[in-house]
Scaffold this active site. Sequence first.
Site, short mmCIF file in Angstrom:
data_model
loop_
_atom_site.label_atom_id
_atom_site.label_comp_id
_atom_site.label_asym_id
_atom_site.label_seq_id
_atom_site.Cartn_x
_atom_site.Cartn_y
_atom_site.Cartn_z
N ASP A 142 0.84 -1.20 0.00
CA ASP A 142 0.00 0.00 0.00
C ASP A 142 0.87 1.25 0.00
OD1 ASP A 142 -2.29 -1.35 0.06
OD2 ASP A 142 -3.03 -0.55 1.98
N ALA A 143 1.93 1.20 0.81
CA ALA A 143 2.78 2.38 0.96
C ALA A 143 3.43 2.73 -0.38
CB ALA A 143 3.84 2.12 2.01
N TYR B 153 2.36 1.93 -3.31
CA TYR B 153 1.31 2.38 -4.21
C TYR B 153 0.97 3.85 -3.92
CZ TYR B 153 -3.25 2.66 -6.49
OH TYR B 153 -4.30 3.04 -7.27
N ASP B 154 0.80 4.14 -2.63
CA ASP B 154 0.47 5.52 -2.25
C ASP B 154 1.54 6.50 -2.72
OD1 ASP B 154 -1.79 4.59 -1.11
OD2 ASP B 154 -1.05 4.64 0.95
N SER C 104 -32.97 -7.85 -22.41
CA SER C 104 -33.05 -8.59 -21.15
C SER C 104 -33.12 -10.07 -21.50
CB SER C 104 -34.22 -8.12 -20.32
OG SER C 104 -35.38 -8.33 -21.04
N GLU D 90 -23.33 -19.44 -15.95
CA GLU D 90 -22.68 -18.61 -14.92
C GLU D 90 -23.73 -18.04 -13.98
OE1 GLU D 90 -21.63 -16.04 -18.32
OE2 GLU D 90 -22.04 -14.38 -16.94
N LYS E 297 -26.21 -15.57 -12.12
CA LYS E 297 -26.91 -14.34 -12.48
C LYS E 297 -26.81 -13.44 -11.26
CE LYS E 297 -31.25 -12.76 -14.47
NZ LYS E 297 -31.61 -11.74 -13.51
N ASP F 7 -27.43 -10.39 -8.82
CA ASP F 7 -28.58 -9.54 -8.54
C ASP F 7 -28.12 -8.11 -8.25
OD1 ASP F 7 -31.19 -8.92 -8.26
OD2 ASP F 7 -31.45 -9.88 -6.30
N ARG G 236 -28.93 0.74 -17.78
CA ARG G 236 -29.66 0.11 -18.87
C ARG G 236 -30.86 0.96 -19.30
NH1 ARG G 236 -32.98 -4.45 -20.83
NH2 ARG G 236 -34.64 -3.92 -19.40
N TYR H 177 -20.05 -9.16 -18.23
CA TYR H 177 -20.53 -10.43 -18.79
C TYR H 177 -20.96 -10.32 -20.25
CZ TYR H 177 -24.81 -8.18 -17.17
OH TYR H 177 -25.81 -7.28 -16.93
N LYS I 82 -25.76 -19.41 -21.84
CA LYS I 82 -25.48 -18.73 -23.11
C LYS I 82 -24.90 -19.71 -24.12
CE LYS I 82 -24.47 -14.52 -20.58
NZ LYS I 82 -23.50 -13.62 -19.99
N LYS J 280 -34.12 -19.03 -13.33
CA LYS J 280 -34.36 -18.30 -12.09
C LYS J 280 -34.48 -19.27 -10.92
CE LYS J 280 -35.31 -14.43 -11.66
NZ LYS J 280 -35.72 -13.11 -11.99
N CYS K 287 -43.91 -11.79 31.38
CA CYS K 287 -43.50 -12.95 30.58
C CYS K 287 -44.75 -13.76 30.24
CB CYS K 287 -42.51 -13.79 31.37
SG CYS K 287 -42.16 -15.38 30.60
N CYS L 93 -44.30 -17.36 32.35
CA CYS L 93 -44.32 -17.47 33.82
C CYS L 93 -44.94 -16.25 34.50
CB CYS L 93 -42.92 -17.73 34.35
SG CYS L 93 -41.84 -16.29 34.24
N CYS M 291 -37.26 -11.92 30.39
CA CYS M 291 -37.91 -12.48 31.56
C CYS M 291 -36.79 -12.78 32.55
CB CYS M 291 -38.65 -13.77 31.17
SG CYS M 291 -39.01 -14.82 32.59
N CYS N 86 -38.21 -19.91 34.88
CA CYS N 86 -39.32 -19.79 33.93
C CYS N 86 -39.34 -21.05 33.06
CB CYS N 86 -39.11 -18.55 33.06
SG CYS N 86 -40.18 -18.50 31.62
S1 IVH Z 1 -26.17 -11.64 -19.85
C1 IVH Z 1 -28.92 -10.05 -23.48
N1 IVH Z 1 -25.14 -12.45 -17.63
O1 IVH Z 1 -29.87 -10.10 -15.74
C2 IVH Z 1 -28.74 -9.85 -22.05
N2 IVH Z 1 -26.95 -10.93 -17.52
O2 IVH Z 1 -32.64 -10.57 -16.56
C3 IVH Z 1 -27.42 -10.40 -21.67
N3 IVH Z 1 -27.56 -10.28 -15.24
O3 IVH Z 1 -30.24 -7.32 -17.81
C4 IVH Z 1 -27.31 -10.42 -20.22
N4 IVH Z 1 -26.01 -11.46 -14.22
O4 IVH Z 1 -28.68 -7.12 -15.80
C5 IVH Z 1 -26.07 -11.69 -18.19
N5 IVH Z 1 -24.07 -13.22 -15.72
C6 IVH Z 1 -25.01 -12.46 -16.29
C7 IVH Z 1 -25.89 -11.67 -15.55
C8 IVH Z 1 -26.86 -10.92 -16.19
C9 IVH Z 1 -27.03 -10.61 -14.08
C10 IVH Z 1 -28.72 -9.37 -15.40
C11 IVH Z 1 -28.55 -8.34 -16.45
C12 IVH Z 1 -29.73 -8.52 -17.39
C13 IVH Z 1 -30.68 -9.26 -16.51
C14 IVH Z 1 -31.65 -10.03 -17.35
#
Ligand code: IVH
Length: 680
Positions: free
Chosen positions: A39-40, A42-43, A88, A120, A122, A124, A143, A236, A301, A325, A419, A422, A437, A442
């Site tokens: 770190d040092a 880098y800093d 999507s 892979e 997904k 959130d 998006r 991704y 995919k 899902k 309580c 009791c 309590c 009890c």
């Molecule tokens: S591929 C054509 N890969 O899920 C869309 N999406 O429900 C290609 N998401 O809008 C998306 N993890 O925001 C892809 N490993 C992943 C993802 C991912 C999360 C989200 C993304 C997309 C939404 C679709």
Amino acid sequence: MAEQAGDMDPVASEIEKLRQEIRYHNHRYYTLDDPEISDAEYDRLFRRLTELEAEHPELITPDSPTQKVGAGPRETFSQVRHRVPMLSLENSFNEHEIRDFDARVKRFLGDDSPVEYTVEPKIDGLAVELVYEKGSLTTASTRGDGLTGEDVTPNVKTILAVPLKLTHGKNAPQPPDLLEVRGEIYMELEAFQRLNRERLEKNLPPFANPRNGAAGSLRQLDPRITAKRPLNIFCYGIGSISSLPCATYYDLMILLQGWGLRVNRPHIRLCPTVHQVIDYCRDLEETRERFFYEIDGAVIKVNSLDLQARLGEKSRSPRWAMAYKFKPTQGTTTVTGIHVQVGRTGALTPVALLKPVELGGVLVRRATLHNQEEIDRKDIREGDLVVVQRAGDVIPEVVKVIKSKRTGAEKRFIMPATCPVCGSEVLKNGDEVVARCPNPDCPAQVRESFKHFVSKGAMNIQGLGDRIISQMLKKGLIGEEADLYHLGMDDLLKLDKIKEKSATNLLRAIENSKRTTLARFIYSLGIRHVGEFVAAILANHFGDMEKLEKATEEELTAIDGIGPRIAESIGAYFEDPHNRNRVRRLMQAGFEIETPSLPGTSPVKGKTFVITGSLASMKRAEAKELVIRNGGRVASSISRSTDYLVRGESPGSKLRRAAELGILVLNEDEFLKLLDMKTE
Ligand code: IVH
């Protein structure tokens, strides 16, 4: 735009050299999690660059590493049109729908050649697009509606894992002139919880989930706020790209990583058949709780980019990809009542009784409401329609009330002053939010103490469930723990539904439980704040019960891992003659307590470990326990007294700190070998 350092004036050339060096170290640190310098050091580089830029502001460029946190607040977000729409994904919810997807892909392609997939997690979070022109980040946008998003460039620039300039290693091709990368911005669970704790302390409303936390943090008009939030990214996919030097999605991810972008490499799996796709989707769903960030599904995919192009898209989603899902962990249900539960330590916890609802494959009937403050904050009433959520191993929770569905018949709840079991008057200690309590006799406390005593981490008496314990108590067969060890066949046969065979098994299980470890014995006593970890620390330190009983609070707080709160609680426990008698009677029942005499050569004994990142073979909590059981200590942050840093996947900033202090870093395999759990 390859800079020719030699042709520039010396300052410009030093600036450029520093930028290249800093970018390289950013990449090692944030993308590869494998820093080379301290770190040092880098800093020092960073400070020198800042100084030179301050003296020569005309040389500042928007992609300089110093520009990560620069801009002040703006009035509004401007709009950005995506060159290629951000689509999507279509969702699938079960194995059949995955097979249908595979069949559709093959039918569309119209030949019988095999199709390879990638699968892979997904993530959130929220989708963003990063535009790199001639290797520099020029625009970052959300998006939005898929065609137009919001310009969040200054905010995204503050995310440490987002490079302002693409790098390229020895063997990777030069990044294309135009590269639009898509990815998901997210917040790790721990960081999210920390952020919420801080918000609660400041009287700000907490974020409902990490996704909202990430979105709320990114969409800040003042990017200096975003800079303080722990955001991360996984890339991704791509939008527009001026030249494409690879043929598959998998190789594209490797390329992106080579250019300094963060991709979820270890969890992207090549699946040559639909069976493998299904297996891995299932595997991800089963292990979703081991991730340090929230995943709500898997993304499947088609691996060949050529086939992706042939498959094209439907109106809003590509034909070459599909989301699987996971079973939802949130659902809506009705609070049929609010019940007050009395725990082993007398804590009164309000619990919502729910109309059964399935969350993530588990039928949920109750949710914790924590305390009166929490009920008031969320305004939860009996009869309310609520959103409930289950996350990981934690007890289900009520997220919010759907107030629009109220009929007026809902009933407010107020914690009782006595309580419910009791009738003792409930106490509330100074700053504690928990009501208790105070009566150690009890019946609820006694029953809960027995349940704890026989539980897996304690005496582990199998077959001695809730129902039998309640009956034994009611019939007066047991009053305190030691009584269990004086039960005979005749006693057990007095219980409902217990025949000779199960009675024999139960007696054997009780007898076997006498052979135990000191850590288990201490844990089983149910002393407040003494969980399994603390019990193991105490066992390692004292070696026998007598020494622990006599320990003063000063002696206790001197132990690494024992704070004043725990010490006070242990002190209070043994001060009570009733408790000392309980322990004595137990010991007289003939326990054979294994003392934690570890071989003096155990490489873990006496050593301090810090564990960071996720491990593949166990949860972090399990790793901690293993260290403690082997006589070691676990600390949460790195200091000069740390002996080893165990690095799992996606370790955080601790690696750099360890490197700085010259602390030995172990990978998971090395760690297991040290614990003697892996021999090859
Ligand atoms: S591929 C054509 N890969 O899920 C869309 N999406 O429900 C290609 N998401 O809008 C998306 N993890 O925001 C892809 N490993 C992943 C993802 C991912 C999360 C989200 C993304 C997309 C939404 C679709």
